[in-house]
Design an enzyme around this catalytic site. Sequence first.
Site, short mmCIF file in Angstrom:
data_model
loop_
_atom_site.label_atom_id
_atom_site.label_comp_id
_atom_site.label_asym_id
_atom_site.label_seq_id
_atom_site.Cartn_x
_atom_site.Cartn_y
_atom_site.Cartn_z
CE1 TYR A 1 -3.57 -4.56 -3.93
CE2 TYR A 1 -2.52 -2.41 -4.07
CZ TYR A 1 -2.43 -3.79 -4.07
OH TYR A 1 -1.20 -4.39 -4.17
CB SER B 1 1.02 -2.06 -2.01
OG SER B 1 1.06 -1.28 -3.18
#
Length: 258
Positions: free
Chosen positions: A146, A132
Amino acid sequence: MITGASSGIGAEIAREYARRGVPLILTARREDRLAQLADELRARVPIEIISADLADPTAPARLCDEIERRRLPVRILVNNAGYGVPGRYRSKDWKTHADFLQVMLGATSELTWRLLPSICAHGQGRIINVASFAALVPAADGQTLYAPAKAYLVKFSEALSLENADRGVHVTALCPGFTWSEFHDVTGTRAMMSKLPKWMWLHADAVARAGIDAAERGQVVVVPGAFYKTMYCLIRHLPDSWALKLMGRNSGKIRKVD
C-alpha cells in the site's frame, strides 16, 4: 473524470466539483452506486457514468475508447480508485497482489497517459492523484504494497507536474491521513481503527476540497489537516532509522498484520 467515484473520497470529490459547476464522468465497479450519485448530482451538472473494473488490464483502454465514442473532452482527471490488502505479504496469493498493483499503478499510469493529450489541449488541465499520508512516512507492518504504491503516485505527480507545467496543467498528489470512508470496512479493520482517537480522523468532504483547491493553485503535494501537516514536518526531521523503529512499534495499532 473521477475513478473510484462510487464512495468515500471519490464521491466527495464528485460532489465538490458538481458544486463548482464542473461536468463529470464517473467511473467505478459498482454501477448501481454510480447511478445513485449521478441522480443526486445531475440537477447541478451534466453527468456521465461508465462502469469499469480497473483490476482488468484491458479496462483503461476500453474506458478511454468509450469516452472518445461519447465525445467527452476530459480537462480534469482524478485518479482515486484504490483499496488496501490487509495482512502481511505472503498471507495473500499473487493474484490478489497483481490485481492491487494493476488498480493502483497500472490503471492510473495508463489512464493518465491516454487522457493527457485531452487534458493538455485545454490549457488549464488538472490531474489529482489520490495518494496517502502513508506515502510520506516509513512503511508499516502489514498491507505491504500500500505505502509503496502511494509513494509511486507522489513521485509520478511530481514528474508529471514538471513535464506539463508549461502547458498549463497542474498535477497534485493528495495525501490524506485516516479518513472516514468505507476503506477500513472493506479491509476488515474497522474495529481496530475505531480505537484511534477521533481527532486523528479527517472527513472525506474536507479532504476533497483540500485536493481540488491545491490543484487549482498548482500545489504539487498536499497534506490535509493540521495534525498530519505537523506529523509530516516532525517525521521529516527524524533520522530514518528512528522513524522506522517508531513505525515498527506502532504498526499493530494501524495495520492488520496476521
